[in-house]
Enzyme design. Sequence first.
Site, mmCIF file in Angstrom:
data_model
loop_
_atom_site.group_PDB
_atom_site.id
_atom_site.type_symbol
_atom_site.label_atom_id
_atom_site.label_comp_id
_atom_site.label_asym_id
_atom_site.label_seq_id
_atom_site.Cartn_x
_atom_site.Cartn_y
_atom_site.Cartn_z
ATOM 1 N N CYS A 2 4.521 5.036 0.473
ATOM 2 C CA CYS A 2 4.947 4.523 1.764
ATOM 3 C C CYS A 2 6.387 4.941 2.013
ATOM 4 O O CYS A 2 6.915 5.835 1.371
ATOM 5 C CB CYS A 2 4.828 2.997 1.783
ATOM 6 S SG CYS A 2 3.213 2.393 1.235
ATOM 7 N N ARG A 50 3.543 1.531 5.866
ATOM 8 C CA ARG A 50 2.560 1.558 4.787
ATOM 9 C C ARG A 50 1.538 2.676 4.938
ATOM 10 O O ARG A 50 0.974 2.882 6.015
ATOM 11 C CB ARG A 50 1.815 0.220 4.707
ATOM 12 C CG ARG A 50 0.911 0.150 3.470
ATOM 13 C CD ARG A 50 0.158 -1.148 3.355
ATOM 14 N NE ARG A 50 -0.572 -1.181 2.080
ATOM 15 C CZ ARG A 50 -1.658 -1.890 1.845
ATOM 16 N NH1 ARG A 50 -2.149 -2.676 2.790
ATOM 17 N NH2 ARG A 50 -2.255 -1.843 0.669
ATOM 18 N N LEU A 51 1.325 3.383 3.838
ATOM 19 C CA LEU A 51 0.173 4.261 3.661
ATOM 20 C C LEU A 51 -0.733 3.544 2.672
ATOM 21 O O LEU A 51 -0.442 3.471 1.479
ATOM 22 C CB LEU A 51 0.606 5.626 3.121
ATOM 23 C CG LEU A 51 -0.499 6.673 2.948
ATOM 24 C CD1 LEU A 51 -1.088 7.068 4.295
ATOM 25 C CD2 LEU A 51 0.029 7.907 2.220
ATOM 26 N N ILE A 53 -3.298 2.602 0.078
ATOM 27 C CA ILE A 53 -4.019 3.318 -0.972
ATOM 28 C C ILE A 53 -4.784 2.351 -1.874
ATOM 29 O O ILE A 53 -5.934 2.585 -2.218
ATOM 30 C CB ILE A 53 -3.046 4.162 -1.829
ATOM 31 C CG1 ILE A 53 -2.257 5.143 -0.954
ATOM 32 C CG2 ILE A 53 -3.794 4.884 -2.942
ATOM 33 C CD1 ILE A 53 -3.085 6.213 -0.297
ATOM 34 N N ILE A 54 -4.131 1.271 -2.278
ATOM 35 C CA ILE A 54 -4.726 0.273 -3.171
ATOM 36 C C ILE A 54 -4.705 -1.080 -2.465
ATOM 37 O O ILE A 54 -3.710 -1.439 -1.836
ATOM 38 C CB ILE A 54 -3.956 0.203 -4.506
ATOM 39 C CG1 ILE A 54 -4.158 1.505 -5.309
ATOM 40 C CG2 ILE A 54 -4.395 -0.990 -5.346
ATOM 41 C CD1 ILE A 54 -3.332 1.593 -6.571
ATOM 42 N N ASN A 79 7.816 1.842 -2.779
ATOM 43 C CA ASN A 79 7.183 3.117 -2.452
ATOM 44 C C ASN A 79 6.667 3.738 -3.736
ATOM 45 O O ASN A 79 7.429 3.924 -4.686
ATOM 46 C CB ASN A 79 8.200 4.047 -1.780
ATOM 47 C CG ASN A 79 7.657 5.450 -1.583
ATOM 48 O OD1 ASN A 79 6.460 5.656 -1.432
ATOM 49 N ND2 ASN A 79 8.550 6.429 -1.598
ATOM 50 N N ASP A 105 -0.722 -3.312 -6.745
ATOM 51 C CA ASP A 105 0.194 -3.036 -7.852
ATOM 52 C C ASP A 105 1.595 -3.583 -7.615
ATOM 53 O O ASP A 105 2.365 -3.753 -8.556
ATOM 54 C CB ASP A 105 0.253 -1.539 -8.149
ATOM 55 C CG ASP A 105 0.557 -0.687 -6.922
ATOM 56 O OD1 ASP A 105 0.481 -1.205 -5.791
ATOM 57 O OD2 ASP A 105 0.849 0.512 -7.084
ATOM 58 N N GLY A 368 -0.031 19.680 -10.147
ATOM 59 C CA GLY A 368 0.360 20.046 -11.508
ATOM 60 C C GLY A 368 1.844 20.120 -11.784
ATOM 61 O O GLY A 368 2.249 20.668 -12.816
#
Length: 636
Positions: A2, A50-51, A53-54, A79, A105, A368
């Site tokens: 976020c 907010r994005l 995700i959980i 964030n 979380d 990666g």
Amino acid sequence: MCGFMSFISTDSLRDERVEQVREGMAQARHRGPDDTNVWHDERTCFGFNRLSIIDIENSGQPLKWGPPESPQRYWMVFNGEIYNYLELRAALARDDGAVFHTEGDGEAIVAGYHFHGAAWVEQLRGMFSFVIWDSQEKLAFGARDPFGIKPLYAGRTPDGFVFGSEAKSVRVLTGQPIVDTTALQHYLVLQYVPEPDTMDTAISKIESGTSFTVRDGALEQHRYFTPRFASTPVRTPDEQEELYDRILKVLDDSVAKHMRADVTVGAFLSGGIDSTAIAALAKRYNPDLLTFTTGFRVDGYSEVDVADDSAKAIGVEHITRWVSEEELTSTLPLIVWYLDDPVADPALVPLYFVANEARKRVKVVLSGEGADELFGGYTIYHEPRSLGPLVSLPNPLRRGLAAVGRALPDGMRGKDLLRRGSIDLEDRYYGNARIFREEQLPGLLKTYDPSVTFHDVTDPLYAQSRSWDPVQRMQHVDLFTWLRGDILVKADKMTMANSLELRVPFLDKEVFEVARHIPVGEKLAQNTTKYAMRKALEKVVPAHVLHRRKLGFPVPTRVYLRGDSYPWARDIITSSPTEEFIDPKAVLKLLDEHRAGVADHSRRIWTVLVFMLWYDIFVAGTIVPEVPHPHYPLRL
């Protein structure tokens, strides 16, 4: 993932600060298009985009939490992601009696801080920046993750401290930027501004692995994590196999935890071992994994074919986003706006477009980044061995060889070997990107200061690693310079520009704990890099990738600046009001020499162009990019 802002007032909170936080959050809408909120009390104001995700429905922020006797004691903005949050929540409930009101979380951070204090940050396994306000003690506590995956900017105003995920948000309170000429000089050498500085004198960064407290008008910082390489000898074939098993096991565990989400997780896939390994391991946990790559239709500047073969070999659906020269030039101002601070890495452009493509189908991608720094992946790490015979000579002989090297014609075989072999490691290695040499700056940079050198950045890092192997010392420098100054900035900024969360399983504290003990001889062996990691992944990564040198997302700026992009570059140079800092005639000379084929100046030209665009956008205001409004489905 976020975006947030925090303003901590030294006295009573002024009304205009609340409105400025709202404005700052509007500047960072792309970081969190799903929801936005602002909260304040008499001393503090928090803003959050907010994005989700959980725990999509319940874990909104600013987040309030407290023990039963004081349920609104703490407020937090956060964030990132905590990948061991399930384990932490269970431990806090079992051992401390913590009560949670969401399934997310974030509560694992604030509850842990309540019961265990500032040291709790060391238990967090993830990428994060956060600020907690303790309304009872009237203090703020915050931290940034160990490697600097998530950004955290800081500024000072006459009446308080402001923190944020975006410099442009912080700047709403600190005012129009003033160019830091020392930062500019470092940027022209390194292609990024080294932490904790930014190009704006009023804004700094909270460094990676650092926590802080704001209390009674004072900001105190504490480094809670310092990466240290300490080889554990590997003497027998059995010990080798045990090492390879540990590497594979910890990478698999990291990927598994990085897959935790209530939305769809995909992966970036180039032609190298790092992204291929992550995608192959991720497929174990999502059989329908989508992977994404990008490239240019210019010979030598695409790994699309290799990525296609890798996708087929590991059995994943694969999407390619081609980027045109016109897209590169027309989109660069917008990309610089998203960057906040100039970073002259051309790979920003394809990364922006592949993130844009991925966001149409997923909300999270794995990537990666970090494998080279942890496992010894850069070719230049071979240099201490190749220069060993020269470096071990007495200083008078080394000086003599240096004189011989200087007398040899430019381009002659052995000239650079003699030059570098006569220089100590601390004087010759300052990271992966070296754009302008010291002797080139006086003719270009009008604010050139001979007392400012790369030693200002690297000497403290070398001082921390005096007894280490030279390769480990180079890795240490890269962790604090190249990785967090370039690699992670472009990864965060270009994905968040598209409201896409990027996760980096290699940069995990448990992975580092294994990697830091790998002997140098297991990193660089049989004329390759990341040897132990390659051995560990033999049964995971397709054979055509296992020992292939990675290009990443290469960009044909060298070709473009000699062709159709020449007028575009010339127009930026001649129109930018940066003559106070940069001599435009010197830059035009580089551009013309490059076009004529006299020399390859593409990286130097690009570095100056990015600074000029940054200045035009954020200081002069002569360029105003059209920023798209982020609009995406809540669930994917």
